[in-house]
Structure formats: structure tokens, C-alpha cells
Scaffold this motif. Sequence first.
Motif, PDB file in Angstrom:
ATOM      1  N   HIS A 121      58.441  46.118  61.993  1.00 17.24           N
ATOM      2  CA  HIS A 121      58.834  47.270  62.779  1.00 17.24           C
ATOM      3  C   HIS A 121      58.987  46.909  64.256  1.00 17.24           C
ATOM      4  CE1 HIS A 121      56.486  48.996  59.351  1.00 17.24           C
ATOM      5  NE2 HIS A 121      57.522  49.802  59.302  1.00 17.24           N
ATOM      6  N   ILE A 122      59.733  47.736  64.945  1.00 20.01           N
ATOM      7  CA  ILE A 122      59.787  47.709  66.413  1.00 20.01           C
ATOM      8  C   ILE A 122      59.027  48.935  66.907  1.00 20.01           C
ATOM      9  CG2 ILE A 122      61.279  48.252  68.372  1.00 20.01           C
ATOM     10  CD1 ILE A 122      61.516  45.445  68.006  1.00 20.01           C
ATOM     11  N   ALA A 123      58.035  48.729  67.767  1.00 15.54           N
ATOM     12  CA  ALA A 123      57.329  49.835  68.401  1.00 15.54           C
ATOM     13  C   ALA A 123      57.905  50.012  69.801  1.00 15.54           C
ATOM     14  CB  ALA A 123      55.835  49.544  68.473  1.00 15.54           C
ATOM     15  N   SER A 124      58.495  51.161  70.050  1.00 16.62           N
ATOM     16  CA  SER A 124      59.165  51.419  71.323  1.00 16.62           C
ATOM     17  C   SER A 124      58.422  52.491  72.107  1.00 16.62           C
ATOM     18  CB  SER A 124      60.615  51.866  71.070  1.00 16.62           C
ATOM     19  OG  SER A 124      61.248  52.232  72.278  1.00 16.62           O
ATOM     20  N   TRP A 125      58.186  52.211  73.387  1.00 18.02           N
ATOM     21  CA  TRP A 125      57.554  53.193  74.267  1.00 18.02           C
ATOM     22  C   TRP A 125      58.625  54.024  74.956  1.00 18.02           C
ATOM     23  CZ3 TRP A 125      54.881  48.982  72.914  1.00 18.02           C
ATOM     24  CH2 TRP A 125      53.489  49.104  72.715  1.00 18.02           C
ATOM     25  N   PRO A 126      58.537  55.338  74.845  1.00 19.28           N
ATOM     26  CA  PRO A 126      59.538  56.188  75.502  1.00 19.28           C
ATOM     27  C   PRO A 126      59.213  56.410  76.973  1.00 19.28           C
ATOM     28  CG  PRO A 126      57.973  57.552  74.327  1.00 19.28           C
ATOM     29  CD  PRO A 126      57.565  56.117  74.071  1.00 19.28           C
ATOM     30  N   VAL A 127      60.150  57.015  77.665  1.00 20.55           N
ATOM     31  CA  VAL A 127      59.958  57.466  79.047  1.00 20.55           C
ATOM     32  C   VAL A 127      60.222  58.963  79.059  1.00 20.55           C
ATOM     33  CG1 VAL A 127      60.762  57.294  81.426  1.00 20.55           C
ATOM     34  CG2 VAL A 127      60.672  55.242  79.993  1.00 20.55           C
ATOM     35  N   ASN A 128      59.317  59.731  79.636  1.00 20.40           N
ATOM     36  CA  ASN A 128      59.480  61.177  79.659  1.00 20.40           C
ATOM     37  C   ASN A 128      60.713  61.589  80.461  1.00 20.40           C
ATOM     38  OD1 ASN A 128      57.223  62.251  78.140  1.00 20.40           O
ATOM     39  ND2 ASN A 128      55.906  61.457  79.768  1.00 20.40           N
ATOM     40  N   PRO A 129      61.406  62.658  80.048  1.00 18.99           N
ATOM     41  CA  PRO A 129      62.579  63.136  80.782  1.00 18.99           C
ATOM     42  C   PRO A 129      62.205  63.495  82.220  1.00 18.99           C
ATOM     43  CG  PRO A 129      62.379  64.243  78.659  1.00 18.99           C
ATOM     44  CD  PRO A 129      61.118  63.481  78.863  1.00 18.99           C
ATOM     45  N   ARG A 130      63.068  63.130  83.157  1.00 22.38           N
ATOM     46  CA  ARG A 130      62.744  63.352  84.567  1.00 22.38           C
ATOM     47  C   ARG A 130      62.610  64.840  84.906  1.00 22.38           C
ATOM     48  NH1 ARG A 130      61.943  60.141  89.166  1.00 22.38           N
ATOM     49  NH2 ARG A 130      60.915  61.631  90.551  1.00 22.38           N
ATOM     50  N   ASP A 131      63.379  65.704  84.233  1.00 21.19           N
ATOM     51  CA  ASP A 131      63.273  67.127  84.558  1.00 21.19           C
ATOM     52  C   ASP A 131      61.896  67.680  84.181  1.00 21.19           C
ATOM     53  OD1 ASP A 131      63.712  66.871  81.848  1.00 21.19           O
ATOM     54  OD2 ASP A 131      64.989  68.643  81.689  1.00 21.19           O
ATOM     55  N   GLU A 132      61.304  67.160  83.092  1.00 19.14           N
ATOM     56  CA  GLU A 132      59.963  67.608  82.711  1.00 19.14           C
ATOM     57  C   GLU A 132      58.919  67.043  83.656  1.00 19.14           C
ATOM     58  OE1 GLU A 132      57.652  70.074  80.309  1.00 19.14           O
ATOM     59  OE2 GLU A 132      59.836  69.781  80.234  1.00 19.14           O
ATOM     60  N   VAL A 133      59.129  65.809  84.111  1.00 17.71           N
ATOM     61  CA  VAL A 133      58.222  65.195  85.089  1.00 17.71           C
ATOM     62  C   VAL A 133      58.244  65.996  86.383  1.00 17.71           C
ATOM     63  CG1 VAL A 133      57.782  63.144  86.493  1.00 17.71           C
ATOM     64  CG2 VAL A 133      58.443  62.892  84.095  1.00 17.71           C
ATOM     65  N   ASP A 134      59.442  66.309  86.874  1.00 19.34           N
ATOM     66  CA  ASP A 134      59.569  67.066  88.130  1.00 19.34           C
ATOM     67  C   ASP A 134      58.966  68.459  87.986  1.00 19.34           C
ATOM     68  OD1 ASP A 134      60.830  64.944  89.309  1.00 19.34           O
ATOM     69  OD2 ASP A 134      62.864  65.694  88.958  1.00 19.34           O
ATOM     70  N   ARG A 135      59.127  69.078  86.809  1.00 17.37           N
ATOM     71  CA  ARG A 135      58.561  70.410  86.591  1.00 17.37           C
ATOM     72  C   ARG A 135      57.038  70.375  86.713  1.00 17.37           C
ATOM     73  NH1 ARG A 135      60.682  71.294  82.021  1.00 17.37           N
ATOM     74  NH2 ARG A 135      62.379  72.668  82.655  1.00 17.37           N
ATOM     75  N   LEU A 136      56.410  69.341  86.142  1.00 17.69           N
ATOM     76  CA  LEU A 136      54.957  69.235  86.197  1.00 17.69           C
ATOM     77  C   LEU A 136      54.481  68.930  87.618  1.00 17.69           C
ATOM     78  CD1 LEU A 136      52.320  69.360  84.692  1.00 17.69           C
ATOM     79  CD2 LEU A 136      52.642  66.985  83.983  1.00 17.69           C
ATOM     80  N   LEU A 137      55.164  68.035  88.309  1.00 18.19           N
ATOM     81  CA  LEU A 137      54.798  67.740  89.699  1.00 18.19           C
ATOM     82  C   LEU A 137      54.908  68.986  90.569  1.00 18.19           C
ATOM     83  CD1 LEU A 137      56.606  64.297  90.180  1.00 18.19           C
ATOM     84  CD2 LEU A 137      54.135  64.675  90.040  1.00 18.19           C
ATOM     85  N   GLN A 138      55.945  69.774  90.338  1.00 18.18           N
ATOM     86  CA  GLN A 138      56.170  70.971  91.147  1.00 18.18           C
ATOM     87  C   GLN A 138      55.118  72.036  90.880  1.00 18.18           C
ATOM     88  OE1 GLN A 138      60.021  72.735  90.566  1.00 18.18           O
ATOM     89  NE2 GLN A 138      59.678  74.376  92.053  1.00 18.18           N
ATOM     90  N   VAL A 139      54.812  72.291  89.608  1.00 17.49           N
ATOM     91  CA  VAL A 139      53.877  73.363  89.293  1.00 17.49           C
ATOM     92  C   VAL A 139      52.460  72.999  89.730  1.00 17.49           C
ATOM     93  CG1 VAL A 139      53.239  72.643  86.948  1.00 17.49           C
ATOM     94  CG2 VAL A 139      53.358  75.077  87.516  1.00 17.49           C
ATOM     95  N   LEU A 140      52.159  71.699  89.790  1.00 20.07           N
ATOM     96  CA  LEU A 140      50.854  71.253  90.277  1.00 20.07           C
ATOM     97  C   LEU A 140      50.845  71.057  91.786  1.00 20.07           C
ATOM     98  CD1 LEU A 140      49.895  68.632  87.520  1.00 20.07           C
ATOM     99  CD2 LEU A 140      48.971  70.944  87.811  1.00 20.07           C
ATOM    100  N   ASP A 141      52.022  71.224  92.397  1.00 24.09           N
ATOM    101  CA  ASP A 141      52.182  71.082  93.851  1.00 24.09           C
ATOM    102  C   ASP A 141      51.747  69.694  94.335  1.00 24.09           C
ATOM    103  OD1 ASP A 141      53.079  72.084  96.271  1.00 24.09           O
ATOM    104  OD2 ASP A 141      51.076  72.701  96.897  1.00 24.09           O
TER     105      ASP A 141
END
Length: 431
Positions: A121-141
Motif C-alpha cells: 500500500h501507499i499511505a498518503s498524508w493529506p493537507v487540510n483545505p485552506r478555507d477550513e484552516v482560515d475559518r478555524l484561525l478566524q473563529v479562534l481569533d
Amino acid sequence: MAEVFVANQRTGNGTLRRVWARNSNYKQYNKVVEEVASTMVAWGASLLLSAGKADEGRSTTEEDFMAWKENLVLFLKTHLDWREHAASRSLITKESHEGVCIHMDINLSGQPEIKYKSGDHIASWPVNPRDEVDRLLQVLDIKKADQRIIIQSKAPETELRLPRRTNALALFEHYLDICAPVPRQVVLSLVDFTIPDVVKIALRKIGKDKATYSAFLASTRLTFARLLAYTSTLDPNINWLSLPLSFVIESIPTMSPRCYSISTSNITSPTQVSITISVKQTRLALKPEVAIFGLTSQYLASLGTSPCQDPGTVQKQNPLQTIQAQIRRSNFKLPMASTVPLVLVAADTGIAPLRAFIPDRARLAVMGRQIGNITLFFGRRDTNIDFLYRDELATVAVEPLEGKFELVTAYSRVPGKDKRYVQDAMWERMG
């Protein structure tokens, strides 16, 4: 393991340190729990309440535990006069690809030390979508997302699956699965923080019990960031500045790699491996216009692909992209003797490892070795859609496996015809 445990427990022989069967698809589903409970009763113990049973087959383990825990807490309060106390928390430091199948080639020539075998198998690590990252950074200020933070575990025996020195941006992009669904326990835990009463009432309401929370999720896509954003619709003045980053880290699961079967043979393609990825979506039961894609498959698709037009092929990923991945070994291998006949069964992208095995046998045939017959039962929805590797399979049946390879197809969604699955094709062959 569960079957061995039950047998040993009944005879009084042997011990096992780790046993489980939490999947309802298995014969010994929760048999260990049942046997332990019944044995303790036989020895004179009394059950305070029914034994809890989790079902990983339905992905409800956490909810099953929550329901059991709530019943236990209620029993302790009612019969033993126990009281709950809130624990204190401290801050550590501050295009739709619907139904698309993607063929991705991964070049290993720059890493000659990396080896693989057919079936791995190939085990691949994903990267979270930037819009979800920005949403979390914003809501946590969090305004300085690149500011260094230090993470320390207060329990030395607990393995920390995060880097000790990092920053919020790296955490949310690479290390925490911020797109994962939010457990009901997290919803209820937010009530402990200083927030308006209207928000507390709403959180308690949606997290009241398993059925209520499931009904809420049927019409609401809920990630951690979206949960916090949802509270602002209840009170526009709410902020989460007092929410400790430690709570955020504890509440969101750490990122895990996703494994894909390698669809190439190490004999014919030693320095380039391929994987076949199905990019599908799920829709909210009460809001079907909301589509949720798999995190890793959508990430890999975003590297530069477009929907496949030719039903006899799969879309190939564009070149010059880099992913974080590693080889995972597998015990799924061909028999050592090449004369052993093979009966291969697959549907959809499940053909990936079988696509690796067929060239292995073909190579032996070219070398003049005797090989056993190969029968591939392949299930698809329709004759005109998603017939993966159609041309390749047609070619191998002519040369070099002529007379040795047979492809048996089964289609389950052909208009005007009865559904036919691979098991139906196998029963017909047996008859």
C-alpha cells in the motif's frame, strides 16, 4: 482473537492481553464483553446496568460509549449519590469530482532506497483545505498563525502524536484533522466555558442524546470550526478568545494517513508506483445539496485532475506534484507457486491490487514458466461508465495470457435490467 479468548475463558486455560471484536460484521461481535459479564455474574457479581457494546462496523464506537457513560453517570447519581464536577482547563501556549476515478503515478526514482512489492500500500498524508484552516484561525481569533508554540503532554505515558515545537498554521494544515466530524462530547464540553446562556442552552439541546445529535447532523455539516461559527448565529457578540488552545488540540483528532493499494507490479514497474483513487461524496440526509468529499481523495484530486471522459480509462494525475507518503507492507500476496489458479474478485477501485498481480503472472508466462488460469470477476455499475482499465484488461487477455486469463463482468445499474453483482456471476459459474 475473540473466538480464542472465549474458548480459553470457558475452559479456564490461557490468557490474552488484548482481545476485541467490536464490529457487528464479525461472528464474535462483542462476545468478549458478554462472556466476561456472564462469568462475573456466575461468580456472584451483580450488574449495575447492561454491559455497553460498541459497533465499529457502523462507525458508532464513540457514540455507543457516550450512551453507556450517560446511563452509568445517571445510575451513580441516582443510586450512589455521586456528583459531577467540571475539570479545570489550562492554556498550553498560545469543481466537483463527483464519481471520478483518478490514476496517480508516483515516481520513486529519486529515492532508490524505497522498495515495494505487488500488493503493498501507499499511505498518503493529506493537507487540510485552506478555507477550513482560515475559518478555524478566524473563529479562534488567531492573528499570528506562524507564531511558535510548544506542546507538552502532562501524562508522560501518553504518546504525543504532534510536533513539540510548531505553530497554529502548521497544526491546522498538517497535524489535526480539522475536517473530521465533531463528537457529541465536544459539543457538551463547550458549555463549561464562559459563553452566553443562549448558546449554552442550544449546545445542551443539540447534544442532549444520540438521536437528537444525529438529527442535527442530518442537516448540518459540523467541523470544529463550523461548530464555533454556528454559535455566532445564536449570539453575534460571542467570541472564543478564552477557549484554550489545549482544548482545541484535545478535541480534534490527529491527522492519520490514508492507505491506497498499489496498482502496479514491482517486477514491471520497480521505480514508479500507481494508485487508483475513487473521489466520491456523501450528502447530508436532510440537505442533499450539501456534499462532503473524502479529505485525502479530494486533496489528491486537487493536485490537478479533471473528470474522466473515456469510460475505458481513468483520469491521470498531472506531473510534477509532490505528496507526503510512505510504503506500507501488506500480507496480500500471490501464491508462491505460479501454477496455482487464481480467482480474483473486485468492484470499483478494488481492482487496484489485482491490476498489480496480473502483470506478475504475465511476466512469468513470457519467461516460459507454467502458470495457472486466472479468472477475474469484476463488478461495475454500467457497461458505459467506470469500466476501469478496460483496454488494458482486453490486451492482457490476448497476449501474453491468451487462454489463461478470463474476465467475467457483472453490472448492477444497467437501465432496464436486473441488478447483477459479482456474487451472482460467481454463483452462475458454479452452477
